[in-house]
Design a protein around this motif. Sequence first.
Motif, short mmCIF file in Angstrom:
data_model
loop_
_atom_site.label_atom_id
_atom_site.label_comp_id
_atom_site.label_asym_id
_atom_site.label_seq_id
_atom_site.Cartn_x
_atom_site.Cartn_y
_atom_site.Cartn_z
N ASP A 1 39.42 -59.65 78.56
CA ASP A 1 39.49 -59.51 77.11
C ASP A 1 38.19 -58.88 76.63
OD1 ASP A 1 37.51 -61.56 76.61
OD2 ASP A 1 39.06 -63.09 76.81
N ALA A 2 38.11 -58.61 75.33
CA ALA A 2 36.98 -57.84 74.80
C ALA A 2 35.65 -58.58 74.92
CB ALA A 2 37.26 -57.46 73.35
N VAL A 3 35.66 -59.90 74.80
CA VAL A 3 34.41 -60.65 74.93
C VAL A 3 33.92 -60.65 76.38
CG1 VAL A 3 33.34 -62.93 74.77
CG2 VAL A 3 34.78 -62.09 72.90
N ALA A 4 34.84 -60.89 77.32
CA ALA A 4 34.46 -60.82 78.73
C ALA A 4 33.91 -59.45 79.07
CB ALA A 4 35.68 -61.15 79.60
N LYS A 5 34.55 -58.40 78.56
CA LYS A 5 34.10 -57.03 78.83
C LYS A 5 32.75 -56.77 78.18
CE LYS A 5 35.80 -52.27 78.91
NZ LYS A 5 34.51 -51.66 78.50
N TYR A 6 32.52 -57.32 77.01
CA TYR A 6 31.23 -57.17 76.34
C TYR A 6 30.09 -57.65 77.23
CZ TYR A 6 27.41 -58.27 73.09
OH TYR A 6 26.17 -58.37 72.48
N TYR A 7 30.27 -58.84 77.82
CA TYR A 7 29.23 -59.39 78.68
C TYR A 7 29.09 -58.64 79.99
CZ TYR A 7 28.20 -63.34 75.67
OH TYR A 7 27.77 -64.10 74.62
N SER A 8 30.20 -58.32 80.62
CA SER A 8 30.11 -57.63 81.91
C SER A 8 29.52 -56.23 81.74
CB SER A 8 31.48 -57.57 82.59
OG SER A 8 32.40 -56.83 81.83
N ASP A 9 29.80 -55.57 80.61
CA ASP A 9 29.19 -54.26 80.35
C ASP A 9 27.71 -54.40 80.02
OD1 ASP A 9 31.61 -53.03 80.76
OD2 ASP A 9 32.02 -52.62 78.63
N LYS A 10 27.39 -55.37 79.18
CA LYS A 10 26.00 -55.55 78.74
C LYS A 10 25.07 -55.87 79.91
CE LYS A 10 23.18 -58.22 75.45
NZ LYS A 10 22.63 -57.04 74.75
N PHE A 11 25.58 -56.71 80.84
CA PHE A 11 24.73 -57.14 81.95
C PHE A 11 25.14 -56.52 83.29
CE2 PHE A 11 24.24 -60.38 78.67
CZ PHE A 11 22.85 -60.46 78.59
N ASN A 12 26.13 -55.63 83.26
CA ASN A 12 26.52 -54.82 84.42
C ASN A 12 26.85 -55.68 85.64
OD1 ASN A 12 27.18 -52.41 85.61
ND2 ASN A 12 25.07 -51.89 86.19
N TYR A 13 27.86 -56.53 85.48
CA TYR A 13 28.28 -57.36 86.60
C TYR A 13 29.80 -57.44 86.69
CZ TYR A 13 29.17 -61.11 83.13
OH TYR A 13 29.63 -61.85 82.07
N ASP A 14 30.29 -57.86 87.84
CA ASP A 14 31.67 -58.29 88.02
C ASP A 14 31.60 -59.79 88.29
OD1 ASP A 14 33.14 -55.75 87.95
OD2 ASP A 14 32.05 -55.30 89.79
N LEU A 15 32.46 -60.55 87.63
CA LEU A 15 32.43 -62.00 87.76
C LEU A 15 33.71 -62.49 88.42
CD1 LEU A 15 31.01 -64.69 87.14
CD2 LEU A 15 32.06 -64.65 84.86
N GLU B 1 18.52 -63.35 88.89
CA GLU B 1 17.85 -62.88 87.68
C GLU B 1 18.84 -62.31 86.69
OE1 GLU B 1 14.87 -60.21 89.09
OE2 GLU B 1 13.57 -61.82 89.82
N ARG B 2 19.89 -61.68 87.18
CA ARG B 2 20.89 -61.14 86.29
C ARG B 2 21.58 -62.26 85.51
NH1 ARG B 2 23.43 -56.15 86.95
NH2 ARG B 2 21.56 -55.75 88.19
N TYR B 3 21.96 -63.31 86.21
CA TYR B 3 22.65 -64.40 85.51
C TYR B 3 21.70 -65.18 84.60
CZ TYR B 3 26.14 -67.92 84.50
OH TYR B 3 27.03 -68.73 83.83
N MET B 4 20.46 -65.32 84.99
CA MET B 4 19.49 -65.97 84.11
C MET B 4 19.31 -65.16 82.83
SD MET B 4 18.43 -68.90 85.26
CE MET B 4 16.94 -69.20 84.32
N SER B 5 19.42 -63.84 82.91
CA SER B 5 19.35 -63.00 81.71
C SER B 5 20.54 -63.28 80.79
CB SER B 5 19.32 -61.52 82.09
OG SER B 5 18.15 -61.20 82.80
N VAL B 6 21.72 -63.50 81.38
CA VAL B 6 22.89 -63.86 80.59
C VAL B 6 22.64 -65.19 79.88
CG1 VAL B 6 25.35 -64.43 80.66
CG2 VAL B 6 24.45 -62.64 82.17
N LEU B 7 22.16 -66.17 80.61
CA LEU B 7 21.89 -67.49 80.03
C LEU B 7 20.85 -67.39 78.91
CD1 LEU B 7 21.71 -69.77 83.21
CD2 LEU B 7 23.67 -69.41 81.68
N ASP B 8 19.84 -66.56 79.12
CA ASP B 8 18.78 -66.44 78.13
C ASP B 8 19.32 -65.80 76.85
OD1 ASP B 8 15.83 -65.00 77.26
OD2 ASP B 8 15.78 -66.98 78.20
#
Length: 532
Positions: free
Chosen positions: A61-75, A366-373
């Motif tokens: 969905d758009a929120v999941a995509k927002y985060y994966s694009d912003k932090f460049n990850y696949d979850l 570090e990538r996931y800690m950036s998400v948490l931060d």
Amino acid sequence: MTKLRKWVTLGAALSMSFSIAACSSDSGEKSVQKSTDNSKRVKLTMASVQGIEGFNYTNGDAVAKYYSDKFNYDLDMTALNWDNWNERLRIWINSGDMPDIAVYNYIHADAASFVEQGLIKKLPDDWKTRWPNVAKVFSKTSLGPQMEKAFGGTYFLPRARFMNNLPGDPLPNHPAVYIRKDWAQAVGFPIKSAYTTSEIIQYGKLIKEKDPGKVGDKLIPLAENTNHAVELFVARNSTHYNNFYKDKDGKYKWGGASEDTLKGLKLFSEAYRSGVLSKDFFTVKNEEHGSYFNVKGNAGATYNQAPTSNLQTFFSDFQSNTKLDPYQNMHMAIVLGDDGNYHQEDLINFWGTIIFNPKISNEKFERYMSVLDYNSTQEGNIITNMGLKDVDWTLDSNGKVKSLFDQAKEGKPFGGANGKYPSNGYLLGSTILFDDFAFDNPNYDQRIRDLSKQLYAEKPKKGTPDTFTKVDWNLYAYDSPSKRKAQIDYSTEYANLVTMQGDIEANWKKWVDSKMPIIKPVLDELNSKLAK
């Protein structure tokens, strides 16, 4: 936790607004730059409860995509359920097979063992300066700093239930009793803000006898599962029913052997044997008992989770399924022991802890800690609760947050499997739970927020220092081989005592005697090392 379903069906009153200061996480405006190079996409594996099996948490969905694009990850998400959460993670952690990230239901004896064996990652010593917003949330959880002292470093990142709206100290737990107000009035049962457990049984007996809703054979006077039945009858009468505690004489005792626990078990037995509880309550899956009340409509009452963030969904489901106004036909109240006092140990300001595989790469960590931060900032916290800026919410000319979400226009709720954002919840990196923001969320009916505040406020008022106790951190952090052996599934064992044949007091005494080989060594240790 604290086990809370947070997929929130959002109702009306969407024109309401509130100031950023009111909903702020109090964690600063900006996330500091990290050394992580976000230009390289990473794949993160994670396990948690509250997920949707098979949902794409990368771009579903758009929120999941927002985060994966912003932090460049696949979850890659493994969605655990309430019944397998603890055991699955315990197996994976002990075998070295845990995913990169997990939300762990903190149990100190197991946690100490994981740390001792190096089975989970120790965060770098400078993590608080690198991710200061996470650190501010960490400081509010109580558990985080205390366990940091106990373990000589940070291994667990507790998720704060509350940041700015802490409803009491000690912290009250969420559950409340939901009662069919229309049925209560029909049978002459009083409407009050608090009931003793005996009064709840009385209500159930009246409903069973008179069946005011004309439900017939499908009637369940009081719908519970094992955990909530024990919470209602045993925990509300016995503060330390599942723990050790320091008594007034300065000595440590075991709550399982207390007279208060026996009192609660006798009430539990009365409810079961009189038919107030369903004869097969112990087969109901975790968190599903409430559906008999607000979906099927054949229950007179249920003792269930009642955080602010849950009530909108519960009320909306009641209305859509029963076609009745929940504000006219439902009543909520707190439950007291038969001594008239509220019983509970401090809940501690957290629910669920974020842990990492000790072999996770620095890049992924570090990538996931950036998400948490980011999610610990004002903006991130609002997005996790309200969706995308300028799509689901915006700032008005005065800098206040205003909701743009309209369920009627959307034709679907905000979150949940069939909602606009199935990813809505804690699986995209929350360190602050919805409980805090919910008090200020303009998507929640003001009546819901006012009622919730009232329920939380009532509990400390009805408790005493002896019945609603502060945390004994020396006891909480005490660890030994004997203490680790003394792990008991109290809910299951108390339910077994109630449902087996024979006198409940005789059954309880035999059970206490059977546990003494693992309990006495712990008591001896506590009284020799911690008691004054």
